[in-house]
Design an enzyme around this catalytic site. Structure first.
Site, PDB file in Angstrom:
ATOM      1  N   THR A 125       6.068  -5.498  -4.044  1.00 14.52           N
ATOM      2  CA  THR A 125       6.189  -6.146  -2.735  1.00 14.52           C
ATOM      3  C   THR A 125       4.973  -7.028  -2.505  1.00 14.52           C
ATOM      4  O   THR A 125       3.856  -6.672  -2.893  1.00 14.52           O
ATOM      5  CB  THR A 125       6.326  -5.097  -1.607  1.00 14.52           C
ATOM      6  OG1 THR A 125       6.463  -5.768  -0.342  1.00 14.52           O
ATOM      7  CG2 THR A 125       5.126  -4.174  -1.548  1.00 14.52           C
ATOM      8  N   HIS A 164       2.588  11.805  -6.018  1.00  9.92           N
ATOM      9  CA  HIS A 164       1.646  12.652  -6.754  1.00  9.92           C
ATOM     10  C   HIS A 164       2.342  13.836  -7.420  1.00  9.92           C
ATOM     11  O   HIS A 164       1.775  14.484  -8.303  1.00  9.92           O
ATOM     12  CB  HIS A 164       0.559  13.157  -5.806  1.00  9.92           C
ATOM     13  CG  HIS A 164      -0.783  13.306  -6.447  1.00  9.92           C
ATOM     14  ND1 HIS A 164      -0.949  13.565  -7.790  1.00  9.92           N
ATOM     15  CD2 HIS A 164      -2.046  13.251  -5.937  1.00  9.92           C
ATOM     16  CE1 HIS A 164      -2.229  13.652  -8.081  1.00  9.92           C
ATOM     17  NE2 HIS A 164      -2.916  13.468  -6.973  1.00  9.92           N
TER      18      HIS A 164
END
Length: 401
Positions: free
Chosen positions: A320, A372
């Site tokens: 983006t 994560h």
């Protein structure tokens, strides 16, 4: 001959759609392949066209109604003679303007009591887009006062001027579009369901800028007018980095980690209806020109509302670019079920220490948000450093080192 008009076949990821706009009414003449209704889904607006010359005999699903895949929404009489557009529509949009006003633009015109004939269209075939209406309003336009309308059709409050007098505290409540509501839901879910973390770095854009400056004219001439931008360099750098760090190119499916043996990179495109993420397929075999031309096509079709379901299905990684709007730094949100997203930002000249000397360099902050649960911090940092190194020495992309 009676024909059933059905909603399109939605992919598995789309449960249903909403009737956005009926462009033709019962009894109104339709030509074969002429647009008769727009159906809005969570991702795109789908157009349904007339199967043959004829008329719509009956509308079974009105605007705002929810429809399922392949559900019958209208009955169509092929070969039947129909009437012209209703007089009320002609009054609202004279000289054939109804054909040239898009659904979003028409809604804005009606909300502000404007006259479509006074708005200059910049869209295809002179069509009026939402931006045209917004610019018209921004330039101090007012609802037409000289042309009186029937009291029942247009109450005095609806014809109030667009410009609000100083001191007025005006509020306007507008329901979310289906796409905007879906975007909002997915963004919240992404933050609630993932262990999202963001790592940052910065890249010296001087080598890419010099390369682009040196070859952009030749590139454009060689590739039939395709312009050499920055996004293609980032796509190719990300592709090489994804090959080295497959966890960044993976997705999570329940308790399974799915590693993809290909690179399909989604590129966020801003449109009137919201942010869309069409996907570049197999970027490892795409040239810079392929990437640039495909992204340009995505942008054009996005502005015209022509992006299809197939354009946005899948994707293993997303890029983006908030820099086009002036963002210096941001934290991009994951695009589930992907495990990472790269954020580009504004190129800003800053004083940097180079070999003990201060130089003014065009720098860009990069942000990598990642899940994560799937990606360790070490991998995320090394992935971002790999992109930085490739962009600061573009020859490495050609040599794949």
């Amino acid at each position: 001959m009676s024909i059933e008009i059905k909603a399109p076949t939605f992919p598995e990821s789309v449960a249903d759609g909403t009737i956005a706009t009926w462009h033709k009414q019962p009894g109104e003449a339709c030509s074969a392949d002429e647009l008769i209704v727009d159906i809005e889904t969570d991702k795109v607006v789908l157009e349904v066209v007339a199967p043959e010359d004829g008329v719509i005999a009956e509308v079974l699903k009105g605007e705002g109604d929810t429809v399922l895949s392949d559900e019958v929404i209208a009955k169509f009489e092929a070969g039947a003679a129909g009437s012209a557009a209703p007089a009320a529509e002609e009054a609202a949009a004279p000289a054939g303007d109804a054909e040239k006003v898009g659904p979003a633009a028409r809604k804005l015109i009606e909300e502000n009591g404007l006259d479509a004939s006074q708005i200059t269209g910049t869209g295809k075939n002179g069509g009026i887009t939402k931006e045209d209406v917004q610019n018209f309003i921004k330039n101090g336009a007012q609802a037409p006062a000289a042309a009186p309308a029937p009291a029942a059709a247009a109450p005095a409050q609806a014809a109030a001027p667009v410009n609000v007098p100083a001191g007025e505290r005006v509020e306007k409540r507008v329901p979310m579009t289906r796409l905007r509501a879906t975007i909002a839901k997915r963004l919240v879910e992404a933050q609630q369901n993932a262990a999202m973390l963001t790592t940052y770095n910065e890249v010296n854009m001087k080598p890419v800028m010099e390369l682009r400056k040196q070859y952009k004219d030749l590139f454009e001439k060689t590739h039939n007018g395709t312009r050499l931008g920055f996004m293609s360099f980032f796509v190719k750098a990300a592709t090489e980095a994804l090959k080295k760090f497959p966890a960044v190119n993976a997705s999570i499916d329940g308790n399974d980690m799915v590693y993809h043996g290909y690179q399909d990179i989604g590129v966020a495109v801003s449109t009137d209806r919201g942010l869309m993420v069409p996907v570049l397929r197999d970027t490892d075999v795409m040239s810079l020109a392929d990437v640039e031309s495909t992204i340009a096509d995505f942008g054009k079709r996005g502005r015209e509302g022509k992006l299809g379901m197939d354009d946005m299905q899948g994707g293993t990684f997303t890029i983006t670019n908030g820099g086009v709007f002036g963002s210096l730094m941001s934290t991009p949100i994951l695009n589930p079920p992907q495990t990472a997203i790269l954020g580009m930002h504004k190129i800003q000249e800053r004083p940097m220490a180079v070999n003990g000397q201060v130089e003014i360099l065009p720098m860009m902050y990069l942000a990598l948000s990642y899940d994560h649960r799937m990606i360790d911090g070490k991998e995320a940092v090394q992935f971002l450093v790999t992109i930085k190194d490739l962009l600061e020495d573009p020859a490495r992309m050609l040599l794949e080192v």
